[in-house]
Design a protein around this motif. Structure first.
Motif: not given
Length: 536
Positions: A69-75, A421-432
């Motif tokens: 469930x954690x973002x890849x970036x901080x898992x 929103x937090x999970x998305x921005x942690x692993x992606x550069x933006x977009x939907x």
């Protein structure tokens, strides 16, 4: 609800034997003297042979956090920290997610609907709950350190900017001195217009740079107003022990402070503070995340106030949406190794990237009248969100939840969007925001709901939690103690008279205590009940 209690086989045997003895006695048609002789003997034997019933577990079961469930970036960073500290993953994951939200702040929000402008910004209130030896403080440190590192970088840039500003102030001061001569010369010639031009050229109207802040610890509402105006992206309050902060808010005369903090959770509303000494402070946007730890006993006392409709029943405790109360690992091992440096570096790079987000380069929309640029869900995710919201609200409208739990879960609509929103921005550069990310956010909500039910349990368990606390203090309560003796100690979770009374009644019912009530009618006083521990 208190758990159902069933008699152990050994206890049932004693009860059955007593029943047979009484039945045999009845067939003999005994005299009254014989009854008075036999019945006390049966009672003494039952009292000697019947062991106390075990106290049911006062806490509902909670799931462990799935690392997926954690973002890849901080898992890997969170998992490595939890393993090194020998604490539950939730103890490092929740601070990690709250810290990510604090790094983003009000730079960007998320639109919860397609057409209406319901915008959520990532303000998250998180707490890790555990007894004093659970390792809460060390578990909070990795996330706090990331924010402090960010603050250090920004402070370094601020100091350079401040030096440049001071240099311009010196130059402006010299310019003013020269301007005075020019003004005097112009006025001597009767050239008022020239004097005014010289004066205007010497004016220095540049505002002094403000020191950037991310983390605050113990600031008044008035000071927070100043800090928020200087840091419009928002701040995060970090408190190693949140109970002290909550207790301060409960003091008489602090009602205004509570109103301020209630507004801070929204992250978008303005607020005006009027004080005689400081005057009026207009805060453009109250945007505060909160992160800290709390002990179960102190939390239980506060939750009871919210549940019973007291002063603290204003929705403040329900705003701690990322509050976790996990079971500690069954075993402990000594760990002394280097942290996963690669995981730390990946997490650090993510925090830096989020702190320096440019809404325009990540596809955020800007709309007149909306103070925050925002991202949207893609079509699949939006359809999924609608279905989840509909199911949630139908459940809450059915009336099956308690008022305090209904209030807590009602805020999950906002929580789902903020987490996504937090999970998305942690692993992606933006977009939907896509459906996979939303699924993670909704799974977080399921995980957190179970922990919320555990957090509220001590306030609704009819004294069961307090009974456990009293039983743990057995060696400190000699035979002949009273409920007042328990209250006088001021132990955590054992300060309210009615809670202690319910706990003692339960301990008597389950044969842990024997109660003796002494009538004091002759002296006009109330009957007094003393308690003695029964043999185990």
């Amino acid at each position: 609800m208190t758990a159902a209690i069933t008699l152990e086989p050994s206890i049932r045997r004693v009860d059955d034997q007593a029943e047979r003895d009484l039945a045999a006695l009845a067939k003999m048609k005994p005299s009254r003297a014989e009854v008075h002789h036999v019945v006390p003997n049966l009672a003494q034997r039952a009292d000697r042979d019947m062991a106390p019933l075990p106290l049911p577990d006062p806490l509902p079961k909670v799931p462990t956090l799935d690392a997926a469930l954690l973002p890849d970036a901080i898992r890997d960073w969170c998992v490595d920290a939890a393993d090194g500290l020998q604490v539950p993953l939730g103890f490092t994951a929740v601070p990690g997610v709250v810290a990510l939200a604090a790094a983003i702040g009000r730079q960007v929000g998320v639109a919860m609907k397609r057409h209406e402008y319901w915008i959520e910004v990532p303000m998250l209130w998180g707490a890790v709950i555990g007894r004093p030896s659970a390792g809460k403080s060390p578990a909070l440190s990795p996330a706090r350190n990331m924010l402090c590192r960010l603050e250090g970088l920004e402070r370094g840039a601020f100091e350079e900017t401040m030096r440049e500003f001071k240099a311009r102030v010196i130059v402006a001061g010299a310019g003013k001195a020269a301007a005075k001569k020019s003004i005097a010369a112009a006025l001597k010639k009767g050239d008022k217009s020239g004097a005014e031009s010289a004066a205007a050229a010497a004016l220095f109207e540049e505002e002094e740079p403000t020191e950037p802040r991310i983390v605050v610890n113990d600031a008044t509402v008035e000071k927070l107003g100043e800090l928020l105006n200087a840091n419009p992206r928002g701040l995060v309050q970090f408190r190693d022990e949140l109970s002290g902060w909550l207790a301060n808010l409960d003091r008489e005369g602090r009602e205004g402070d509570r109103s301020f903090w209630l507004e801070c959770w929204n992250g978008r509303g303005g607020y005006t503070v009027d004080r005689i000494g400081r005057g009026t402070i207009h805060i453009d946007a109250c945007a505060m995340s909160i992160l800290g730890g709390m002990q179960p006993g102190k939390l239980a006392e506060y939750v009871r106030g919210a549940v019973k409709g007291g002063f603290s029943d204003d929705g403040l405790i329900q705003r701690f949406q990322l509050a976790v109360y996990p079971d500690l690992p069954a075993s402990w091992r000594y760990v002394d190794r280097q942290p996963n440096v690669e995981a730390v570096n990946v997490a650090w790079a993510t925090f830096q990237r989020l702190r320096n987000l440019n809404p325009d380069t990540i596809g955020a929309e800007r709309v007149d009248g909306i103070d925050v640029p925002f991202l949207r869900f893609d079509d699949e995710a939006q359809t999924m969100l609608i279905g989840w919201q509909t199911e949630l609200m139908q459940r809450l409208r059915s009336g099956t939840e308690s008022p305090w739990m209904e209030s807590h879960l009602n805020k999950y609509q906002s929580l789902a969007g903020r987490l996504a929103l937090v999970l998305h921005l942690a692993d992606h550069d933006g977009g939907a925001i896509n459906a996979d990310t939303l699924v993670k956010a909704l799974d977080w909500c399921t995980y957190l709901e179970a922990h919320a039910r555990r957090i509220y349990a001590p306030a609704t368990d009819n004294g069961l939690t307090a009974a456990h606390l009293i039983a743990k203090r057995r060696s400190e309560l000699p035979d002949g103690f009273t409920s007042r003796d328990v209250q006088r100690h001021g132990w955590g979770g054992l300060t309210e008279r009615d809670v202690i009374a319910s706990a003692l009644e339960l301990l008597v019912e389950l044969r842990h205590l024997a109660a003796e009530t002494t009538s004091t009618s002759a002296t006009g006083g109330r009957p007094s009940t003393t308690y003695a521990w029964r043999s185990v």
